[in-house]
Design an enzyme around this catalytic site. Structure first.
Site, short mmCIF file in Angstrom:
data_model
loop_
_atom_site.label_atom_id
_atom_site.label_comp_id
_atom_site.label_asym_id
_atom_site.label_seq_id
_atom_site.Cartn_x
_atom_site.Cartn_y
_atom_site.Cartn_z
N ARG A 61 -0.30 -31.19 65.52
CA ARG A 61 0.67 -31.97 66.29
C ARG A 61 1.99 -32.09 65.52
NH1 ARG A 61 1.75 -33.72 71.47
NH2 ARG A 61 2.91 -35.69 71.39
N GLU A 78 -22.11 -59.78 60.07
CA GLU A 78 -22.15 -61.14 59.52
C GLU A 78 -23.47 -61.37 58.77
OE1 GLU A 78 -21.23 -60.41 62.65
OE2 GLU A 78 -19.11 -60.97 62.61
N GLU A 115 -29.34 -53.83 64.21
CA GLU A 115 -29.99 -53.75 62.89
C GLU A 115 -29.31 -54.66 61.88
OE1 GLU A 115 -32.11 -50.54 61.73
OE2 GLU A 115 -31.95 -49.41 63.59
C1 LIG Z 1 -26.86 -50.34 71.58
C2 LIG Z 1 -27.87 -51.33 71.05
C3 LIG Z 1 -29.14 -50.90 70.73
C4 LIG Z 1 -30.09 -51.80 70.27
N1 LIG Z 1 -31.37 -51.38 70.01
C5 LIG Z 1 -32.32 -52.27 69.65
C6 LIG Z 1 -33.71 -51.86 69.47
O1 LIG Z 1 -34.03 -50.67 69.60
N2 LIG Z 1 -34.62 -52.80 69.18
C7 LIG Z 1 -34.31 -54.12 69.03
O2 LIG Z 1 -35.20 -54.92 68.78
N3 LIG Z 1 -33.01 -54.55 69.19
C8 LIG Z 1 -32.03 -53.65 69.49
N4 LIG Z 1 -30.72 -54.06 69.67
C9 LIG Z 1 -30.41 -55.47 69.55
C10 LIG Z 1 -29.70 -55.83 68.25
O3 LIG Z 1 -30.55 -55.65 67.16
C11 LIG Z 1 -29.18 -57.26 68.38
O4 LIG Z 1 -28.12 -57.20 69.33
C12 LIG Z 1 -28.67 -57.81 67.06
O5 LIG Z 1 -29.74 -58.11 66.21
C13 LIG Z 1 -27.82 -59.09 67.23
O6 LIG Z 1 -28.48 -60.00 68.03
P1 LIG Z 1 -27.73 -60.66 69.30
O7 LIG Z 1 -27.09 -59.57 70.07
O8 LIG Z 1 -28.74 -61.50 70.00
O9 LIG Z 1 -26.61 -61.54 68.69
P2 LIG Z 1 -26.76 -63.04 68.16
O10 LIG Z 1 -27.84 -63.13 67.15
O11 LIG Z 1 -26.82 -63.96 69.32
O12 LIG Z 1 -25.35 -63.21 67.43
C14 LIG Z 1 -24.14 -63.43 68.14
C15 LIG Z 1 -23.00 -63.55 67.12
O13 LIG Z 1 -23.28 -64.68 66.25
C16 LIG Z 1 -23.27 -64.23 64.90
N5 LIG Z 1 -24.30 -64.96 64.15
C17 LIG Z 1 -25.59 -65.17 64.46
N6 LIG Z 1 -26.21 -65.85 63.49
C18 LIG Z 1 -25.29 -66.05 62.52
C19 LIG Z 1 -25.30 -66.66 61.24
N7 LIG Z 1 -26.42 -67.21 60.74
N8 LIG Z 1 -24.15 -66.69 60.52
C20 LIG Z 1 -23.02 -66.10 60.99
N9 LIG Z 1 -22.94 -65.51 62.20
C21 LIG Z 1 -24.06 -65.46 62.93
C22 LIG Z 1 -23.63 -62.75 64.96
O14 LIG Z 1 -23.21 -62.08 63.79
C23 LIG Z 1 -22.88 -62.32 66.20
O15 LIG Z 1 -21.53 -62.10 65.88
C24 LIG Z 1 -29.74 -53.17 70.10
C25 LIG Z 1 -28.43 -53.59 70.39
C26 LIG Z 1 -27.50 -52.69 70.86
C27 LIG Z 1 -26.11 -53.16 71.16
#
Ligand SMILES: Cc1cc2nc3c(=O)[nH]c(=O)nc-3n(C[C@H](O)[C@H](O)[C@H](O)COP(=O)(O)OP(=O)(O)OC[C@H]3O[C@@H](n4cnc5c(N)ncnc54)[C@H](O)[C@@H]3O)c2cc1C
Length: 404
Positions: A270, A369, A365
């Site tokens: 580019r 945070e 995973e």
């Molecule tokens: C594409 C994709 C594939 C996935 N595949 C799998 C799978 O195969 N198997 C499986 O079991 N799960 C799977 N997951 C789920 C994933 O592991 C969870 O989304 C992840 O563990 C976070 O949990 P939550 O989304 O409930 O967020 P929450 O735990 O509700 O957290 C929400 C926010 O609060 C923050 N937070 C929470 N607790 C704290 C703390 N103590 N201190 C500071 N901040 C905090 C988090 O960092 C986040 O920013 C998948 C998710 C995605 C998006």
């Protein structure tokens, strides 16, 4: 200290790179747009031995080491994150958990068909109401005379509608003084009566992958399908995550590499203000940072892989590798779009998909945070790792080649 890869490592890299670049790269955009998994992917990964890469030959695997697993993940995610997600759940979160915790009978029944790629495996931990706070999960496994009845729902489960088997963590004791001790792990065959699954649509990224939910209604699971002892479910889930996080770290390293390569290519083609944009220092800065991130991410995951090969506990190192590589890959993808200007904002180029795909790994995973809390905990002396009843076996170059 030896930073070199072996001949075998280079062969793995080449084989996986060939598969990803020649068979998947040409069609990935089409499947990403359709929000469907390319139908041949799981079968081909099985045929090529990728799904059983780091398992002993006697358990249906290829007898290669854990560094080979990392190198494969790097090559796969350099093409598309969805390929590496298959490795994270099928290999890292499920099959390596079986290698570590399952009885010999369970390895014969479940690990062998999974390592051969005859059965696809997933990992059911997250629930609609619980992600990071694993000890708060509400699925239950109630003891009955000949096993357990599982009830509950798992959400955001990669490969939920593709898998034959799922490792499921459920509560067996709601009165445990410490809720972590009330959880147990089960290998559930997803064709069991009472299991229903579905896909989640409308995701930001990993659109050519499969993410879904699994519901359990009075699903009977025989006692011989419980992995580990009753009450060990939390420890099992966390050691599965040590393995899954390693694959995520290695994959995110591949995504950084893909961002770097795309940006270098574009910056050399580019032109603006009469010269290639690569000649501008602010573009160079982004490219230098991608290179720096790639090298650091690579060293961190290879160290974790080396520790796995030695049979050394690597919770701390795998967490650090995962946190660093996923944050860095998200930044690299954002910078790669910037280098591409408006073209980076369209799906004519790959980098917009890289950005959408990179975000998920900052969440699953262990969110960034959670990894920061873990790393601070280790540094401050609030956290340390006690020995587990079952550790991931060290790589044994001869033993892993022994025939079945
Ligand atoms: C594409 C994709 C594939 C996935 N595949 C799998 C799978 O195969 N198997 C499986 O079991 N799960 C799977 N997951 C789920 C994933 O592991 C969870 O989304 C992840 O563990 C976070 O949990 P939550 O989304 O409930 O967020 P929450 O735990 O509700 O957290 C929400 C926010 O609060 C923050 N937070 C929470 N607790 C704290 C703390 N103590 N201190 C500071 N901040 C905090 C988090 O960092 C986040 O920013 C998948 C998710 C995605 C998006």
């Amino acid at each position: 200290m030896d930073f070199g890869l072996t001949e075998e490592h280079r062969m793995v890299q080449k084989m996986v790179r060939n598969f990803a670049q020649k068979e998947v790269a040409p069609i990935i955009k089409e499947y990403d747009r359709k929000q469907e998994m390319a139908p041949f992917v799981l079968q081909r990964m099985g045929e090529l031995g990728i799904l059983g890469i780091c398992f002993p030959v006697r358990y249906g695997g290829q007898g290669m080491d854990y560094i080979s697993l990392g190198l494969a993940c790097e090559e796969l995610e350099a093409v598309d994150t969805t390929l590496r997600v298959v490795m994270s759940v099928h290999v890292g979160l499920n099959s390596m958990g079986l290698l570590q915790w399952a009885t010999e009978d369970q390895k014969q029944r479940f690990l062998i068909p999974q390592a051969r790629g005859d059965k696809v495996a997933c990992f059911g931990l997250t629930e609609p109401g619980v992600g990071s706070d694993v000890a708060g999960l509400s699925s239950t496994a109630r003891r009955v005379s000949d096993g357990y009845l599982i009830n509950g729902e798992k959400m955001w489960i990669s490969l939920a509608t593709k898998a034959h088997n799922s490792l499921v963590v459920a509560r067996t004791n709601s009165h445990a003084a410490d809720p972590h001790d009330g959880l147990s792990a089960f290998l559930v065959e997803l064709d069991s009566p009472g299991v229903t699954t579905g896909d989640i649509h409308g995701k930001l990224g990993v659109r050519a992958g499969s993410t879904g939910w699994i519901a359990f209604q009075d699903v009977h699971v025989p006692e011989e399908n419980r992995i580990g002892d009753e009450g060990e479910g939390f420890k099992i889930a966390m050691s599965c995550l040590d393995n899954g996080r390693y694959t995520v770290a290695a994959g995110a390293t591949g995504l950084i590499r893909a961002c770097l390569e795309a940006s270098v290519r574009y910056a050399n083609e580019r032109k603006a203000f009469g010269r290639e944009i690569g000649k501008f220092q602010l573009v160079q800065q982004k490219i230098a940072t991608m290179l720096q991130s790639y090298e650091m991410a690579r060293l961190l995951y290879l160290r974790a892989g080396w520790m796995k090969n030695q049979g050394a506990r690597n919770t701390r190192e795998s967490s650090l590798a995962k946190w660093f590589a996923t944050d860095a890959s998200f930044q690299a993808a954002a910078d790669a779009i910037q280098v591409h200007g408006a073209y980076g904002y369209s799906d004519e180029y790959e980098v917009e998909r890289y950005l959408r795909n990179s975000k998920g790994a900052v969440i699953y995973e262990g969110t960034s945070e959670i990894h920061q809390l873990m790393q601070a905990g280790y540094a401050l002396g609030y956290r340390s790792d006690a020995a587990l009843r079952c550790e991931l076996p060290a790589y044994d170059v001869e033993g892993w080649q022994e025939p079945m």
